[in-house]
Motif scaffolding. Sequence first.
Motif, short mmCIF file in Angstrom:
data_model
loop_
_atom_site.label_atom_id
_atom_site.label_comp_id
_atom_site.label_asym_id
_atom_site.label_seq_id
_atom_site.Cartn_x
_atom_site.Cartn_y
_atom_site.Cartn_z
N GLY A 27 0.78 -1.23 0.00
CA GLY A 27 0.00 0.00 0.00
C GLY A 27 0.81 1.28 0.00
N THR A 59 3.74 6.31 2.83
CA THR A 59 2.56 5.63 3.36
C THR A 59 1.31 6.38 2.91
OG1 THR A 59 2.72 6.90 5.42
CG2 THR A 59 3.74 4.71 5.41
N ASP A 61 -1.12 7.72 4.41
CA ASP A 61 -1.47 8.93 5.15
C ASP A 61 -0.53 10.09 4.85
OD1 ASP A 61 0.85 8.30 6.55
OD2 ASP A 61 -0.15 8.01 8.48
N ALA A 96 0.44 -0.39 10.13
CA ALA A 96 -0.95 -0.60 10.50
C ALA A 96 -1.72 -0.92 9.23
CB ALA A 96 -1.53 0.65 11.17
N VAL A 97 -2.56 -1.96 9.27
CA VAL A 97 -3.34 -2.36 8.10
C VAL A 97 -4.81 -2.46 8.48
CG1 VAL A 97 -1.40 -3.61 7.05
CG2 VAL A 97 -3.00 -4.85 8.52
N ASP A 98 -5.68 -2.33 7.48
CA ASP A 98 -7.13 -2.44 7.71
C ASP A 98 -7.55 -3.87 7.97
OD1 ASP A 98 -7.71 0.27 7.43
OD2 ASP A 98 -7.97 0.09 5.26
N ASP A 99 -7.02 -4.81 7.18
CA ASP A 99 -7.44 -6.20 7.23
C ASP A 99 -6.20 -7.08 7.16
OD1 ASP A 99 -8.26 -8.85 6.44
OD2 ASP A 99 -10.18 -8.02 5.78
N GLU A 102 -6.42 -10.23 4.68
CA GLU A 102 -6.36 -9.81 3.28
C GLU A 102 -4.95 -9.37 2.91
OE1 GLU A 102 -7.88 -5.96 0.91
OE2 GLU A 102 -9.49 -7.12 1.85
N THR A 103 -4.30 -8.63 3.80
CA THR A 103 -2.94 -8.17 3.55
C THR A 103 -1.98 -9.34 3.42
OG1 THR A 103 -3.39 -6.11 4.74
CG2 THR A 103 -1.07 -6.70 4.42
N TYR A 125 -5.41 -5.42 19.19
CA TYR A 125 -4.75 -5.60 17.89
C TYR A 125 -4.63 -7.08 17.55
CZ TYR A 125 -2.90 -0.82 18.17
OH TYR A 125 -2.77 0.54 18.24
N GLN A 142 -3.39 -4.95 12.89
CA GLN A 142 -4.77 -4.54 12.59
C GLN A 142 -5.44 -4.18 13.89
OE1 GLN A 142 -7.21 -7.59 10.72
NE2 GLN A 142 -9.08 -6.53 11.30
N GLU A 143 -5.89 -2.94 13.98
CA GLU A 143 -6.60 -2.49 15.18
C GLU A 143 -7.99 -3.13 15.18
OE1 GLU A 143 -7.24 1.63 17.70
OE2 GLU A 143 -6.58 1.72 15.62
#
Length: 145
Positions: A27, A59, A61, A96-99, A102-103, A125, A142-143
Amino acid sequence: MALKRMDNVGIVVEDLTAAITFFSELGLELEGRATIEGEWAGRVTGLTDQCVEIAMMRTPDGHSRLEISRFISPAVVADHRNAPVNALGYLRVMFAVDDLDETLEKLSKQGAEVVGDIVNYRDIYRLCYIRGPEGILIGLAQELG
């Protein structure tokens, strides 16, 4: 005087193109790629005369960067890529990743392998370490909730 930010983390690799592909899949966005050489570059690194190809990746962000380097000269003098997590010096980069699942699925197609287990830390996490391109240690978190 105050610290403004952490600008980047540097990683040295043998195959710059493969590393760019891997971190793009994770990403990060390629900001630029260049060859750095000359007397000034050697003065700042202490290597006197150097030629290094770099890729700067940002990144999503926009706050952090990863500088990936491939030294053309001088030759690489040490290899710490397979050092365990408790080795002195560079340890890992954590993203930090969303999923997480999937990652990991995407990165496994790039050769990434989970180092130990995927763990749940206090339902805050889900995280793991992976070995990425050339054995580079990378943390993924992943949070939850």
